[in-house]
Motif scaffolding. Structure first.
Motif, short mmCIF file in Angstrom:
data_model
loop_
_atom_site.label_atom_id
_atom_site.label_comp_id
_atom_site.label_asym_id
_atom_site.label_seq_id
_atom_site.Cartn_x
_atom_site.Cartn_y
_atom_site.Cartn_z
N ARG A 209 0.62 13.62 5.53
CA ARG A 209 -0.29 13.34 6.64
C ARG A 209 -0.86 11.92 6.58
O ARG A 209 -1.24 11.36 7.61
CB ARG A 209 -1.44 14.35 6.65
CG ARG A 209 -1.03 15.73 7.12
CD ARG A 209 -2.19 16.71 7.08
NE ARG A 209 -1.75 18.05 7.44
CZ ARG A 209 -1.62 18.49 8.70
NH1 ARG A 209 -1.93 17.69 9.70
NH2 ARG A 209 -1.19 19.72 8.93
N THR A 210 -0.92 11.35 5.39
CA THR A 210 -1.49 10.01 5.25
C THR A 210 -0.43 8.94 4.99
O THR A 210 -0.75 7.77 4.87
CB THR A 210 -2.51 9.98 4.10
OG1 THR A 210 -1.87 10.36 2.87
CG2 THR A 210 -3.66 10.94 4.37
N ASP A 211 0.85 9.36 4.88
CA ASP A 211 1.94 8.43 4.60
C ASP A 211 2.76 8.22 5.87
O ASP A 211 3.19 9.19 6.50
CB ASP A 211 2.83 9.00 3.49
CG ASP A 211 3.94 8.04 3.09
OD1 ASP A 211 3.61 6.94 2.63
OD2 ASP A 211 5.12 8.40 3.25
N ASN B 81 2.28 2.96 10.50
CA ASN B 81 1.71 4.25 10.07
C ASN B 81 2.00 5.35 11.09
O ASN B 81 1.10 6.04 11.57
CB ASN B 81 0.20 4.11 9.85
CG ASN B 81 -0.36 5.27 9.04
OD1 ASN B 81 0.34 5.86 8.22
ND2 ASN B 81 -1.62 5.59 9.26
N SER C 138 5.43 7.77 8.74
CA SER C 138 6.69 8.48 8.90
C SER C 138 7.89 7.55 9.02
O SER C 138 9.00 7.91 8.66
CB SER C 138 6.61 9.36 10.16
OG SER C 138 7.71 10.22 10.29
N ALA D 265 -0.20 17.46 2.58
CA ALA D 265 -1.42 16.64 2.51
C ALA D 265 -1.07 15.17 2.32
O ALA D 265 -1.66 14.28 2.95
CB ALA D 265 -2.31 17.14 1.37
N ILE D 266 -0.07 14.90 1.45
CA ILE D 266 0.37 13.52 1.22
C ILE D 266 1.06 12.97 2.46
O ILE D 266 0.81 11.84 2.88
CB ILE D 266 1.32 13.46 0.01
CG1 ILE D 266 0.55 13.72 -1.28
CG2 ILE D 266 2.02 12.11 -0.07
CD1 ILE D 266 1.42 13.85 -2.50
N VAL E 224 2.83 8.69 12.96
CA VAL E 224 2.47 10.09 12.70
C VAL E 224 3.73 10.95 12.64
O VAL E 224 4.66 10.79 13.44
CB VAL E 224 1.53 10.62 13.80
CG1 VAL E 224 1.14 12.07 13.53
CG2 VAL E 224 0.27 9.75 13.88
N ASN F 38 0.85 -1.18 0.00
CA ASN F 38 0.00 0.00 0.00
C ASN F 38 0.89 1.24 0.00
O ASN F 38 1.40 1.64 1.04
CB ASN F 38 -0.91 0.00 1.22
CG ASN F 38 -1.76 1.24 1.32
OD1 ASN F 38 -2.10 1.83 0.29
ND2 ASN F 38 -2.12 1.65 2.52
N ASN G 145 3.50 0.62 6.47
CA ASN G 145 2.10 0.23 6.49
C ASN G 145 1.68 -0.38 7.83
O ASN G 145 0.55 -0.20 8.27
CB ASN G 145 1.82 -0.77 5.37
CG ASN G 145 1.90 -0.13 3.99
OD1 ASN G 145 1.79 1.08 3.85
ND2 ASN G 145 2.11 -0.95 2.97
N THR H 110 1.43 5.07 -0.33
CA THR H 110 0.71 6.33 -0.26
C THR H 110 1.54 7.52 -0.72
O THR H 110 1.01 8.60 -0.94
CB THR H 110 0.21 6.57 1.17
OG1 THR H 110 1.28 6.38 2.08
CG2 THR H 110 -0.92 5.62 1.51
N ASP H 111 2.85 7.34 -0.85
CA ASP H 111 3.72 8.41 -1.35
C ASP H 111 3.97 8.17 -2.84
O ASP H 111 4.58 7.17 -3.22
CB ASP H 111 5.05 8.42 -0.59
CG ASP H 111 5.91 9.62 -0.94
OD1 ASP H 111 5.77 10.14 -2.06
OD2 ASP H 111 6.75 10.01 -0.11
#
Length: 292
Positions: free
Chosen positions: A184-186, A162, A188, A181-182, A164, A50, A159, A52-53
Motif C-alpha cells: 500500500r505504501t510502495d 507512487n 506500483s 501493508a507494505i 496506486v 527511498n 518514487n 519502501t519494499d
C-alpha cells in the motif's frame, strides 16, 4: 573498513542467522535494522533512493547507485486516467479474475516471495536443477546480489509517481495478505518483482542456454504472477521487464559479476552431470503455468 563494508557484513550475518521463515517472522526487527543501515549509508556520502519494499534492501548488489540504469530516463509515466493504456490495464486485470483460487493463483503466491530459499526454488524447475546454497553456492549468491540491483533500478520512477496498486483501487485482496501493508505504501510502477524475475531469467539463460526457452517462459510467468496476484497493473509488469533487461545489460560490464557468471556456469554444469534434479514438484508447476 568503510561504512559500506560494515553494513554488508552486518546484513550478511543477519541473513545467515535466520531461516527464510524466521526472516519473514522477524520482519519488524529486520526493517528497523535496515532503516539504521540506510542512515549509515547516507552518512557515508552515498545517496540512496527511498526504498519502501524491503526485498530490495537486504543484500548488497554488484552495482553502485550511479551505475544502475535510470528508470527516469528509460520509462515514461504510468498510464493516465481515462487513457487507452489504463483501459488495457483494467482488461488485463479482469482477465485474471477467473484464476483466483486456482493452482495458478497459488503459484503467484509463491512467486511473490522474494526471500531465499523460495526465490531460488521458483526457478529450479526451469533450470532443471535444484538451486541452493549447498549445490550451487555461487549461483545462489548471484541471485541475492542481483535482486538488489534489479529492484533498485525501478525506484526512480516508483518514487516519482507512487502509483496506486490495483487491489487498492478496487478495494480487493491480493494473493498475499501478509504483504499488503507494505504494498500500500510502495509504488506500483514499475514492478520490482518483475524486474527481478526477468533479470534472473536472462542471466540463467546465459548460464544454461539449452534451457533458455524454459527459463524465458518462467521469467515471463513470474512477472505475470504480479497481475494475477492483483498486486500490479500490466503496464507495471511491462516496465519492470524493461528495467530488468537494462540492469542485466549493465551487469555485463561488471568484472565481479562476470567472474561469478563463469563460476556459476561451472557449478551448474557439474550439478547437471550429477543429475541433481529439482526437489520441487515440477509437474505441478507446469500444470499451474498452463493455466495462465
Amino acid at each position: 573498513m568503510n561504512d559500506r563494508s560494515v553494513i554488508s557484513m552486518t546484513l550478511k550475518g543477519m541473513e545467515m542467522s535466520m531461516t527464510g521463515n524466521a526472516v519473514r517472522a522477524a520482519g519488524v526487527s529486520a526493517l528497523a535494522l535496515l532503516a539504521l543501515c540506510g542512515q549509515a549509508l547516507a552518512q557515508s556520502g552515498e545517496a540512496q533512493p527511498n526504498i519502501t519494499d524491503p526485498h530490495f534492501k537486504i543484500a548488497p548488489g554488484y552495482l553502485k547507485k550511479t551505475d544502475l540504469p535510470d528508470s527516469l530516463i528509460l520509462l515514461g509515466p504510468p498510464p493516465e486516467k481515462y487513457s487507452a493504456a489504463l483501459a488495457r490495464d483494467e482488461e488485463a486485470r479482469k482477465a485474471t479474475i477467473s484464476l483466483r483460487g486456482t493452482a495458478r493463483w497459488k503459484l503467484a503466491y509463491t512467486d511473490a516471495d522474494l526471500a531465499f530459499p523460495q526465490a531460488a526454488d521458483n526457478f529450479s524447475c526451469a533450470m532443471d536443477i535444484k538451486i541452493d546454497e549447498k549445490q550451487t553456492p555461487r549461483l545462489y549468491a548471484m541471485m541475492r546480489k542481483m535482486l538488489s540491483d534489479l529492484g533498485l533500478s525501478t525506484y526512480g520512477v516508483k518514487n516519482k509517481y507512487n502509483r496506486v496498486r490495483p487491489f487498492v483501487v478496487h478495494n480487493e485482496a491480493t494473493c498475499r495478505a501478509d504483504q499488503e501493508a507494505i504494498l500500500r505504501t510502495d509504488g506500483s510502477y514499475p514492478s520490482g518483482h518483475t524486474a527481478a524475475g526477468w533479470g534472473w531469467a536472462l542471466v540463467f539463460a546465459q548460464i544454461s542456454p539449452e534451457r533458455s526457452n524454459e527459463l524465458f517462459k518462467r521469467g515471463i510467468a513470474f512477472g505475470q504472477s504480479r497481475v494475477i496476484c492483483d498486486a500490479h497493473w500490466q503496464s507495471d509488469v511491462d516496465a519492470g521487464r524493461i528495467m530488468g533487461a537494462a540492469t542485466v545489460a549493465r551487469l555485463q560490464t561488471n568484472a565481479t559479476f562476470l567472474a561469478d557468471l563463469e563460476a556459476a556456469k561451472a557449478e551448474v554444469a557439474a550439478a547437471k552431470a550429477k543429475h541433481a534434479v529439482p526437489t520441487a514438484d515440477c509437474a505441478a508447476e507446469g500444470i499451474a503455468l498452463s493455466g495462465q
